[in-house]
Structures are given as structure tokens and as C-alpha cells.
Design a protein around this motif. Structure first.
Motif, PDB file in Angstrom:
ATOM      1  N   TRP A  99      -1.206 -12.827  40.768  1.00 43.79           N
ATOM      2  CA  TRP A  99      -0.577 -11.217  40.402  1.00 43.79           C
ATOM      3  C   TRP A  99      -0.901 -10.973  38.938  1.00 43.79           C
ATOM      4  N   GLY A 100      -1.116  -9.755  38.881  1.00 34.85           N
ATOM      5  CA  GLY A 100      -1.105  -9.150  37.505  1.00 34.85           C
ATOM      6  C   GLY A 100      -0.209  -8.250  37.048  1.00 34.85           C
ATOM      7  N   GLU A 101       0.063  -8.080  35.709  1.00 38.57           N
ATOM      8  CA  GLU A 101       1.136  -7.289  35.304  1.00 38.57           C
ATOM      9  C   GLU A 101       0.594  -5.577  35.359  1.00 38.57           C
ATOM     10  N   ILE A 102       1.233  -4.821  35.611  1.00 36.32           N
ATOM     11  CA  ILE A 102       1.050  -3.397  35.427  1.00 36.32           C
ATOM     12  C   ILE A 102       1.950  -2.688  34.805  1.00 36.32           C
ATOM     13  N   LYS A 103       3.555  -2.364  35.276  1.00 37.04           N
ATOM     14  CA  LYS A 103       4.211  -1.628  34.478  1.00 37.04           C
ATOM     15  C   LYS A 103       4.875  -2.421  33.363  1.00 37.04           C
ATOM     16  N   GLU A 104       4.540  -3.604  33.117  1.00 33.27           N
ATOM     17  CA  GLU A 104       5.158  -4.233  31.830  1.00 33.27           C
ATOM     18  C   GLU A 104       4.388  -3.751  30.757  1.00 33.27           C
ATOM     19  N   TRP A 105       3.114  -3.179  30.818  1.00 29.88           N
ATOM     20  CA  TRP A 105       2.261  -2.661  29.815  1.00 29.88           C
ATOM     21  C   TRP A 105       2.092  -1.368  29.806  1.00 29.88           C
ATOM     22  N   GLY A 106       3.054  -0.646  30.651  1.00 27.69           N
ATOM     23  CA  GLY A 106       2.800   0.663  30.411  1.00 27.69           C
ATOM     24  C   GLY A 106       1.663   1.410  31.380  1.00 27.69           C
ATOM     25  N   ARG A 107       0.907   0.600  32.128  1.00 30.95           N
ATOM     26  CA  ARG A 107      -0.070   1.117  32.917  1.00 30.95           C
ATOM     27  C   ARG A 107       0.228   2.089  33.870  1.00 30.95           C
ATOM     28  N   LYS A 108      -0.619   2.828  34.385  1.00 32.15           N
ATOM     29  CA  LYS A 108      -0.345   3.906  35.283  1.00 32.15           C
ATOM     30  C   LYS A 108      -1.316   3.634  36.622  1.00 32.15           C
ATOM     31  N   ALA A 109      -0.647   3.382  37.692  1.00 31.78           N
ATOM     32  CA  ALA A 109      -1.487   3.268  39.015  1.00 31.78           C
ATOM     33  C   ALA A 109      -0.673   3.690  40.185  1.00 31.78           C
ATOM     34  N   SER A 110      -1.448   3.787  41.233  1.00 27.17           N
ATOM     35  CA  SER A 110      -0.761   4.337  42.522  1.00 27.17           C
ATOM     36  C   SER A 110       0.257   3.372  43.009  1.00 27.17           C
ATOM     37  N   ASN A 186      -5.774   1.279  43.351  1.00 29.69           N
ATOM     38  CA  ASN A 186      -5.726   0.698  42.043  1.00 29.69           C
ATOM     39  C   ASN A 186      -6.955   0.201  41.387  1.00 29.69           C
ATOM     40  N   LEU A 187      -7.997  -0.154  42.023  1.00 29.26           N
ATOM     41  CA  LEU A 187      -9.112  -0.759  41.664  1.00 29.26           C
ATOM     42  C   LEU A 187      -9.777   0.566  40.843  1.00 29.26           C
ATOM     43  N   HIS A 188      -9.402   2.006  41.299  1.00 28.91           N
ATOM     44  CA  HIS A 188      -9.647   3.182  40.377  1.00 28.91           C
ATOM     45  C   HIS A 188      -9.097   3.387  39.627  1.00 28.91           C
ATOM     46  N   ASP A 189      -7.679   3.151  39.681  1.00 28.06           N
ATOM     47  CA  ASP A 189      -6.564   3.654  38.542  1.00 28.06           C
ATOM     48  C   ASP A 189      -6.731   2.798  37.529  1.00 28.06           C
ATOM     49  N   LEU A 190      -6.994   1.389  37.653  1.00 30.06           N
ATOM     50  CA  LEU A 190      -6.767   0.646  36.712  1.00 30.06           C
ATOM     51  C   LEU A 190      -8.162   0.068  35.943  1.00 30.06           C
ATOM     52  N   HIS A 191      -9.208  -0.196  36.843  1.00 30.54           N
ATOM     53  CA  HIS A 191     -10.336  -0.908  36.224  1.00 30.54           C
ATOM     54  C   HIS A 191     -11.594   0.236  35.943  1.00 30.54           C
ATOM     55  N   TRP A 192     -11.337   1.555  36.264  1.00 29.79           N
ATOM     56  CA  TRP A 192     -12.712   2.352  36.120  1.00 29.79           C
ATOM     57  C   TRP A 192     -12.522   2.920  34.738  1.00 29.79           C
ATOM     58  N   SER A 193     -13.524   2.642  33.722  1.00 32.65           N
ATOM     59  CA  SER A 193     -13.512   3.294  32.374  1.00 32.65           C
ATOM     60  C   SER A 193     -14.440   4.493  32.605  1.00 32.65           C
ATOM     61  N   GLU A 194     -13.840   6.005  32.027  1.00 30.58           N
ATOM     62  CA  GLU A 194     -14.682   6.829  32.167  1.00 30.58           C
ATOM     63  C   GLU A 194     -15.506   7.120  30.850  1.00 30.58           C
TER      64      GLU A 194
END
Length: 252
Positions: A99-110, A186-194
Motif C-alpha cells: 500500500w501507498g500513502e495518499i492523505k499523509e501527503w495531502g494528495r487528492k484522489a477519488s 485513482n490511477l488518473h487522479d494520482l498518476h496522470w501529469s497534465e
């Protein structure tokens, strides 16, 4: 193999490539059924009985042995039922240990659950990923999220849902379907770089802000290779452009 690469740890994972073979088996199973149904104008269950069951289970005929699980629905289901519990346990282990950390680093995801990080990283290698020396964020950090591992777990969820459907495991079908949907979101929310128009790993910068770390290459293609992008997705177009552009992935 050098000694430093031989030690295995129970929380280190590797790509679940065995499921590729099982997915190929399911596809062949469907193709055989559909082909026989169309050829003889019969339903799927009848198609599986064109070769008598007792012959399939006792034969030593070398022309039948390699395909007998494709010719008998009972044998096919028995095989899937036998391997399914261990595949499901392996999937649960992946989710528990990688598992990886999302909210711990203020990341926004579905959703706050679906993010993954390979264990076993060193400054120069990620041996566990199977792409040993592929460039990754430097230096390694527990905040990293890895695009290829996210795709592998999504692939596992989709594959196990397909098996569960054939075994009438309704609760599991629902669970795996939800996991798969959440992973894709989450793939789109976290890993896609515009900015880079690519799927990328994620890490943090010197201010502890989450950032994309893009090394365009094999990892950039994973969402397409796993079939996660619809034909009309602009992101699929960006990946195809990446492949087509001689300044990007082409060798000199």
C-alpha cells in the motif's frame, strides 16, 4: 546471481505475471465456446459436451490432453476453483503489504485506499518491480507511489473478478469490481501529469509537496498495455503520440 540480490523478504512483491497466463486461458476458453456454439448452432453448455466427459478425464491421447480443459466446462471450473483461493490470498497480500500513502501527503484522489509502492527500493534499483534499473524518484522515499504497481494491482482485481464471475462468487465479484473501479479512478487522479502528458510515478519534493516524477518509457505505457484506457480517451492519444514521436521513446 550476486549474493546481495539473493535474499528474499516476505513483504517484497514481484509482478503477478502468472495471471497473464490465466487470463489467456480464460480468453481461449471463451473463444472455443463461442466458436463451437456458432459452428453447430448450439448453446455453450452443449458445446462443451461435444467430446464425452469420460474421454476427456481418462484419455492419454496426446492430441486431446493439451486442450481437455478447454473442451470440458467441468474441468475448466474445477481448475479455476482449485487455484482461486490462493490467487485471492495473493491479491489480499499485495494490497496489505504494498500500500501507498495518499492523505499523509495531502494528495487528492477519488478514494483514500488505492495507491501502491514497491517495497525493496534502493537508490539505483527497484529489483522487485522486474524493471530493475528503470529510473525512479531520487532519493527513494516512503511517500513514493509507483504507476506500474498500481496497474498490476488493477490487473489483478479485474482478473479475479473475471474468475469469481465464472465460479458464482457473487460477493467477491462485487468487491473486486469496486476495487478495480477505485484503482482506475485513482490511477488518473494520482498518476496522470497534465504537464508531461503522461502517467508517472509520484514522490515528494524538498518542501514535502507531492510531485510527479516522469521518466517516459515503459512505465508510461502500462495503463494502455493493461487495457485501462477507452478508445476515445485523450490520454490514450497522448500515449500513442509518445510512442510515435522519435524524440521520445525511440532508440538513437
Amino acid at each position: 546471481v550476486p549474493p546481495e540480490f539473493q535474499t528474499q523478504y516476505p513483504h517484497y512483491a514481484n509482478p503477478p505475471t502468472l495471471l497473464i497466463a490465466i487470463e489467456a486461458f480464460l480468453e481461449r476458453l471463451d473463444n472455443v465456446t463461442e466458436s463451437q456454439s456458432q459452428q453447430f448452432g448450439i448453446d455453450a453448455d452443449t458445446a462443451f459436451n461435444l467430446v464425452p466427459h469420460d474421454i476427456l478425464t481418462t484419455t492419454t491421447d496426446s492430441s486431446i490432453l493439451p486442450i481437455r480443459h478447454l473442451r470440458d466446462l467441468n474441468l475448466a471450473k474445477s481448475f479455476l476453483a482449485e487455484i482461486y483461493p490462493k490467487l485471492r490470498s495473493n491479491y489480499k497480500w499485495f494490497r496489505r503489504t504494498q500500500w501507498g500513502e495518499i492523505k499523509e501527503w495531502g494528495r487528492k484522489a477519488s478514494n483514500s485506499r488505492e495507491a501502491y509502492r514497491w517495497r525493496g527500493r534502493t537508490p539505483g534499483h527497484t529489483l522487485t518491480s522486474g524493471l530493475d534499473d528503470y529510473p525512479r524518484p531520487t532519493p527513494p522515499h516512503p511517500a513514493e507511489l509507483h504507476i506500474d504497481l498500481m496497474c498490476w494491482v488493477g490487473f489483478m482485481a479485474r482478473s479475479l473478478r473475471n474468475i469469481a464471475e465464472r465460479l458464482d462468487e457473487e460477493d467477491d465479484v462485487e468487491d473486486f469490481g469496486k476495487h478495480y473501479k477505485d484503482i482506475i479512478n485513482n490511477l488518473h487522479d494520482l498518476h496522470w501529469s497534465e504537464k508531461d502528458q503522461a502517467f508517472c510515478d509520484v514522490s515528494i519534493d524538498e518542501d514535502n509537496e507531492s510531485v510527479h516524477v516522469c521518466h517516459k518509457g515503459y512505465l508510461s505505457l502500462f495503463p494502455m498495455l493493461h487495457g485501462f484506457l477507452p478508445n476515445d480517451s485523450p490520454k490514450l492519444g497522448a500515449i500513442l503520440e509518445l510512442i510515435y514521436n522519435p524524440e521520445e521513446l525511440w532508440s538513437p
